[in-house]
Design a protein around this motif. Sequence first.
Motif, PDB file in Angstrom:
ATOM      1  N   SER A 502      33.689  68.287  12.168  1.00  0.00           N
ATOM      2  CA  SER A 502      34.458  67.342  11.351  1.00  0.00           C
ATOM      3  C   SER A 502      33.580  66.579  10.367  1.00  0.00           C
ATOM      4  O   SER A 502      34.080  66.077   9.357  1.00  0.00           O
ATOM      5  CB  SER A 502      35.197  66.353  12.259  1.00  0.00           C
ATOM      6  OG  SER A 502      34.277  65.625  13.056  1.00  0.00           O
ATOM      7  N   SER A 505      33.648  69.342   7.501  1.00  0.00           N
ATOM      8  CA  SER A 505      34.987  69.714   7.037  1.00  0.00           C
ATOM      9  C   SER A 505      35.875  68.516   6.751  1.00  0.00           C
ATOM     10  O   SER A 505      36.891  68.653   6.052  1.00  0.00           O
ATOM     11  CB  SER A 505      35.659  70.610   8.082  1.00  0.00           C
ATOM     12  OG  SER A 505      35.822  69.906   9.303  1.00  0.00           O
ATOM     13  N   HIS A 506      35.535  67.322   7.308  1.00  0.00           N
ATOM     14  CA  HIS A 506      36.331  66.091   7.122  1.00  0.00           C
ATOM     15  C   HIS A 506      37.779  66.294   7.553  1.00  0.00           C
ATOM     16  O   HIS A 506      38.712  65.809   6.914  1.00  0.00           O
ATOM     17  CB  HIS A 506      36.282  65.646   5.654  1.00  0.00           C
ATOM     18  CG  HIS A 506      34.884  65.409   5.151  1.00  0.00           C
ATOM     19  ND1 HIS A 506      34.125  64.327   5.533  1.00  0.00           N
ATOM     20  CD2 HIS A 506      34.114  66.137   4.300  1.00  0.00           C
ATOM     21  CE1 HIS A 506      32.936  64.382   4.931  1.00  0.00           C
ATOM     22  NE2 HIS A 506      32.906  65.470   4.174  1.00  0.00           N
ATOM     23  N   GLN A 507      37.959  67.032   8.656  1.00  0.00           N
ATOM     24  CA  GLN A 507      39.290  67.267   9.197  1.00  0.00           C
ATOM     25  C   GLN A 507      39.425  66.533  10.525  1.00  0.00           C
ATOM     26  O   GLN A 507      38.480  66.462  11.318  1.00  0.00           O
ATOM     27  CB  GLN A 507      39.534  68.770   9.403  1.00  0.00           C
ATOM     28  CG  GLN A 507      39.576  69.572   8.104  1.00  0.00           C
ATOM     29  CD  GLN A 507      39.782  71.052   8.369  1.00  0.00           C
ATOM     30  OE1 GLN A 507      39.666  71.514   9.498  1.00  0.00           O
ATOM     31  NE2 GLN A 507      40.084  71.801   7.317  1.00  0.00           N
ATOM     32  N   GLN A 508      40.617  65.996  10.768  1.00  0.00           N
ATOM     33  CA  GLN A 508      40.911  65.305  12.009  1.00  0.00           C
ATOM     34  C   GLN A 508      41.390  66.330  13.035  1.00  0.00           C
ATOM     35  O   GLN A 508      42.546  66.718  13.048  1.00  0.00           O
ATOM     36  CB  GLN A 508      41.969  64.215  11.785  1.00  0.00           C
ATOM     37  CG  GLN A 508      41.543  63.138  10.834  1.00  0.00           C
ATOM     38  CD  GLN A 508      40.351  62.341  11.343  1.00  0.00           C
ATOM     39  OE1 GLN A 508      40.191  62.158  12.553  1.00  0.00           O
ATOM     40  NE2 GLN A 508      39.517  61.870  10.428  1.00  0.00           N
ATOM     41  N   ARG A 509      40.477  66.790  13.853  1.00  0.00           N
ATOM     42  CA  ARG A 509      40.814  67.769  14.874  1.00  0.00           C
ATOM     43  C   ARG A 509      39.907  67.561  16.075  1.00  0.00           C
ATOM     44  O   ARG A 509      38.932  66.798  16.036  1.00  0.00           O
ATOM     45  CB  ARG A 509      40.671  69.201  14.344  1.00  0.00           C
ATOM     46  CG  ARG A 509      39.296  69.565  13.848  1.00  0.00           C
ATOM     47  CD  ARG A 509      39.153  71.077  13.707  1.00  0.00           C
ATOM     48  NE  ARG A 509      39.389  71.720  14.996  1.00  0.00           N
ATOM     49  CZ  ARG A 509      40.054  72.871  15.132  1.00  0.00           C
ATOM     50  NH1 ARG A 509      40.556  73.474  14.065  1.00  0.00           N
ATOM     51  NH2 ARG A 509      40.240  73.400  16.321  1.00  0.00           N
ATOM     52  N   GLN A 511      37.053  67.987  18.414  1.00  0.00           N
ATOM     53  CA  GLN A 511      35.703  68.495  18.239  1.00  0.00           C
ATOM     54  C   GLN A 511      35.245  69.247  19.479  1.00  0.00           C
ATOM     55  O   GLN A 511      35.774  69.071  20.575  1.00  0.00           O
ATOM     56  CB  GLN A 511      34.738  67.348  17.948  1.00  0.00           C
ATOM     57  CG  GLN A 511      34.982  66.644  16.634  1.00  0.00           C
ATOM     58  CD  GLN A 511      33.884  65.637  16.332  1.00  0.00           C
ATOM     59  OE1 GLN A 511      32.922  65.505  17.083  1.00  0.00           O
ATOM     60  NE2 GLN A 511      34.036  64.927  15.234  1.00  0.00           N
TER      61      GLN A 511
END
Length: 649
Positions: A502, A505-509, A511
């Motif tokens: 993250s 990628s700066h995605q909220q998922r 880890q």
Amino acid sequence: MSGAALVVEVLVAFFLALFLLHRYGDFRKQQRMVLFATLLAWFLCFLIVFTLPLDVSTSVYNQCNINSEKEVTTATEYSVHSPNTSASPTKRAPNVCIKPWSYIPDGILPVFWRVVYWTSQCLTWLLLPFMQSYARSGGFSISGKIKTALIENAIYYGTYLLIFCSLLIYVAVSPKLNLSWSQLQVIGITAANTWGLFLLVLLLGYGLVEIPRSYWNASCHGYLLAKTYFKAAKLMSEKTDAEENLEDVMEDVRHASEAIKYNHPLRKCIDTVLRKCPTEYQEKMGRNMDDYEDFDENRNPCPCKKNLVKLHKQAIYAVQRHNRTQVQWQMLLDEAFHLEDVAKNETSGTRHFVHSFPSSEPVGWVSSYVYTPTIEWYWECLLRRWFYRVLAILLSLFSVVVVWSECTFFSTQPVLSLFAVFIQLAEKDYNYLYIEMACFVTIFFLCYCVYSTVFRIRVFNYYYLAPHHQTDAYSLQFSGMLFCRLTPPLCLNFLGLIHMDSTISHQQRQQTAYTSIMGSMKVLSFIANGFYIYYPMLVLLLCIATYYSLGTRCLNILGFQQFIGENHMTSDLVDEGRELIRRERRKRQRTDDGENQNILCNLTFLNPHIQNDVMFFYEFTCLLLVFPRFTGGRYLSTSLSRGRIFDDV
């Protein structure tokens, strides 16, 4: 099956590290602590590589559970706030998440990664550098070796302490950051990963091009034979230097042994040096020594202990280098003879592989029933080149995919990294087996490109991983240091390629457990948002430089002879190596003839009744084997159908 997969991967990683250590190290002669430290370093690095795909599949499963809970919560809130209370709300079945076959329960992976990561970091930054200096020290006592190791590593540890303090000051001065223990850990991890990523890209750029090219060149028999001749000329020069160096060191040892008599206080030290010398030199020095002559301080000056420590270190290095070159020369001769046999057998009409010299190893059931001479001929003369060409093409395509993904993995909308596309497609169907296999193949290829480069590079005679148990303790531990420093940033780079990190990628998922151990790189934003994203793009330039052999040409200009196809110096060394191999072939043929003659003489002595038959067979063998060698070193075969097998290459 939850814990079985992890146990299997632990065993596979351990036996792989043990196999490589047995190939490069020497279990009988090298120190146990050196072997244990190297084995532990390699094992931990391989364990990280093998376990990371399981962490990815577990993270995908946890993300599926989070998405299902969100869907249930959203549906419940919609039914509560719906204005139409008379009609029953439509219930949507939540997405059922199938647990992967290799699922690892919560709480195990974080502890596992902490133990593996921090143990490997303690090895690479603290213990292995100290053990390197300790193993290479010429001290005669444990305290002396420890003192030498501490002095040699003082500058080393001071440099890294200065870098860490600089990053610490940066974080302390920044007004937006509050310094805590967790942030100190992140600073240390970031500094280590930055150093590893810097070296990782250099090695990866070389391996992505050189590995496919090496397999393609291996399919060209003429290229392999010319390169073997080139290596023979270089190795003969190194072998001669090693012999001369050993002679010089043994001469110094002899002078020291003659000066230090049996009743001298330093006699134990010189005896320790003598035990490290080859047996023939020990016997020669023992014959020239008078043990009954007393020590006289006023007659001959004796070397001090400091000089003996230096001499001890030189003796260890000279003996190890001499033994390594001797073994490498024999292995290279076998390789050259085999390649020449392949060239001769390619024109054979019998499709039956014939060796110039019989193998010294006993014939097993595999050679008798499976790998027969006919099968060997088809593999060596026909199938091998096509297998290597197909493999080279596949590896080249994989390298192109890696380079493209390294240059585009920062783009999340749209997704340009091909590895991220493959993983996301499998994630939609929750195909955990495909996710694990895709992750394993990808990270295995990256590790193969990086690790094989570590095994190939050579820094003069200070770092050199030589097979057949010829690698010294210093090189073994240095390779363990490199593995421990390269593996964590390599795994982070892989997670960035598949958009599972993250920070990039700066995605909220959800880890992975491995990423959570690394901590948030946002503590040092200029590294997280700049260096980690844009520096891997440099791999494209390095691949172009490796494709045109710029590094090889630069080394050749500086005087380090490298194998370049169209080069006058290369041609001279190839001709020199061809003559050396031809000379060694004639020498081995004479040795075999002498052994055959001794066998015939023994048979005649044991059974006088067959003396006439033996003499006739011996004379007939001489006519066939000895007389034709007078013309250019050729020799004939007793089989008429294989007349061209033994022609010159």
